[in-house]
Design a protein around this motif. Structure first.
Motif, short mmCIF file in Angstrom:
data_model
loop_
_atom_site.label_atom_id
_atom_site.label_comp_id
_atom_site.label_asym_id
_atom_site.label_seq_id
_atom_site.Cartn_x
_atom_site.Cartn_y
_atom_site.Cartn_z
N MET A 1 0.85 -1.19 0.00
CA MET A 1 0.00 0.00 0.00
C MET A 1 0.89 1.24 0.00
O MET A 1 1.75 1.40 0.87
N ASN A 2 0.68 2.12 -0.99
CA ASN A 2 1.49 3.33 -1.04
C ASN A 2 0.89 4.44 -0.17
O ASN A 2 -0.21 4.28 0.40
N PRO A 87 -8.54 -2.93 4.84
CA PRO A 87 -7.42 -2.63 3.93
C PRO A 87 -6.14 -3.36 4.29
O PRO A 87 -5.37 -3.72 3.39
N LEU A 88 -5.88 -3.58 5.57
CA LEU A 88 -4.68 -4.33 5.94
C LEU A 88 -4.75 -5.76 5.41
O LEU A 88 -3.76 -6.29 4.89
N ALA A 89 -5.91 -6.38 5.53
CA ALA A 89 -6.07 -7.75 5.03
C ALA A 89 -5.92 -7.80 3.52
O ALA A 89 -5.27 -8.69 2.98
N LEU A 90 -6.53 -6.84 2.81
CA LEU A 90 -6.44 -6.83 1.35
C LEU A 90 -5.03 -6.55 0.88
O LEU A 90 -4.52 -7.20 -0.04
N ALA A 91 -4.37 -5.57 1.49
CA ALA A 91 -3.02 -5.21 1.06
C ALA A 91 -2.01 -6.32 1.35
O ALA A 91 -1.01 -6.44 0.65
N THR A 167 1.04 -2.42 6.83
CA THR A 167 0.87 -3.38 5.74
C THR A 167 2.03 -4.36 5.64
O THR A 167 1.80 -5.58 5.53
N PRO A 168 3.31 -3.91 5.64
CA PRO A 168 4.40 -4.89 5.58
C PRO A 168 4.41 -5.85 6.76
O PRO A 168 4.71 -7.04 6.61
N LEU A 173 3.38 -11.23 8.64
CA LEU A 173 2.72 -12.07 9.64
C LEU A 173 1.89 -13.17 8.97
O LEU A 173 1.97 -14.34 9.36
N LEU A 174 1.12 -12.79 7.96
CA LEU A 174 0.28 -13.78 7.29
C LEU A 174 1.10 -14.80 6.51
O LEU A 174 0.73 -15.98 6.41
#
Length: 268
Positions: A1-2, A87-91, A167-168, A173-174
């Motif tokens: 995510m930018n 958004p965290l999950a999508l990114a 996001t990183p 983590l995932l």
């Protein structure tokens, strides 16, 4: 995510937050943009993944579908769950299950943020009262507009910062979680929305026999090829028939006898 995407998500997070007056007040903000289903669409458009955004938004919405926010009391902050969890999950390459898993703890943390904002904003009504007592209309206006500044800084800033920097971390983590933990997220993502529907049923079913209507819908959707839209139209028809058959309650009033008694009192 930018950075631009994070800033846009932060902006919509502020517009959809509780007590934000700009986008048609509570109606357009908290009750529309602030809903996870709408937030999932918005985040999907911003991140370029509309399909998974809507799916994640629907799953998170189901989790909080039975939540009510009377006055300033909130059991959980849907804003952080929607505009940070989704958004965290999508990114990070996740799906709706990961969005639901992130939404639960984030909603609890966001509740602390909401209470902190309300504590700060408690100053501004006193400012407005002092200005009103001094017949200072300009001061009343300034107190009203300045009350939106803490909410903007904290809502916009927290959502944008966490989405950009987190996001990183979420992606790493995932990618490094064991398969059993990811499977737990998948199971929890399907179980937690059931809690939201259970809360909604508890509020909607005013009489115990109404559970039969729910079971009828569940059997129809599970044993036939009927779509959810068709089932909703069918349910509206059943509700209409039920209301028409029940009829309106009749209030028995004897206006003429009451008038006669009143006249008798004043005959002398």
């Amino acid at each position: 995510m930018n950075l631009i995407q994070a800033l846009l998500i932060g902006l919509f997070a502020y517009l959809g937050a509780k007590r934000t007056p700009w986008f048609f007040g509570v109606t357009g903000g908290w009750n529309m943009i602030g809903r996870p289903l709408v937030a999932g669409l918005i985040c999907g458009i911003i991140l370029g993944d509309v399909k998974n955004g809507v799916i994640a938004g629907a799953m998170v919405q189901a989790l909080f579908i039975g939540q009510i926010t009377p006055g300033g009391a909130m059991p959980a902050d849907v804003n952080w769950a929607a505009y940070i969890g989704i958004p965290l999950a999508l990114a990070a390459g996740g799906s709706g299950e990961e969005a639901v898993a992130l939404a639960v703890p984030l909603s609890m943390l966001g509740l602390g943020m909401f209470n902190f904002i309300m504590t700060i904003n408690a100053y501004f009504p006193h400012w407005g009262d002092k200005a009103a007592a001094a017949n200072n209309s300009r001061g009343v206006q300034m107190a009203t507009y300045c009350a939106a500044i803490p909410s903007f800084i904290l809502r916009f800033g927290s959502a944008a910062l966490i989405c950009y920097l987190g996001t990183p971390v979420t992606e790493a983590l995932l990618n490094n979680l064991p398969a059993i933990v990811l499977h737990f997220f998948e199971v929890a993502g399907k179980m937690l929305p059931a809690i939201g529907f259970a809360m909604l049923l508890k509020q909607s079913l005013t009489q115990n026999w109404m559970i039969v209507l729910f079971l009828m819908g569940w059997v129809l959707i599970g044993s036939t090829t009927m779509s959810v839209t068709a089932l909703a139209i069918f349910a509206i028809g059943i509700a209409f028939i039920f209301v028409m058959a029940k009829g309106k309650p009749q209030v028995v009033t004897n206006v003429q006898s009451a008038a006669v008694e009143e006249d008798d009192c004043y005959e002398e």
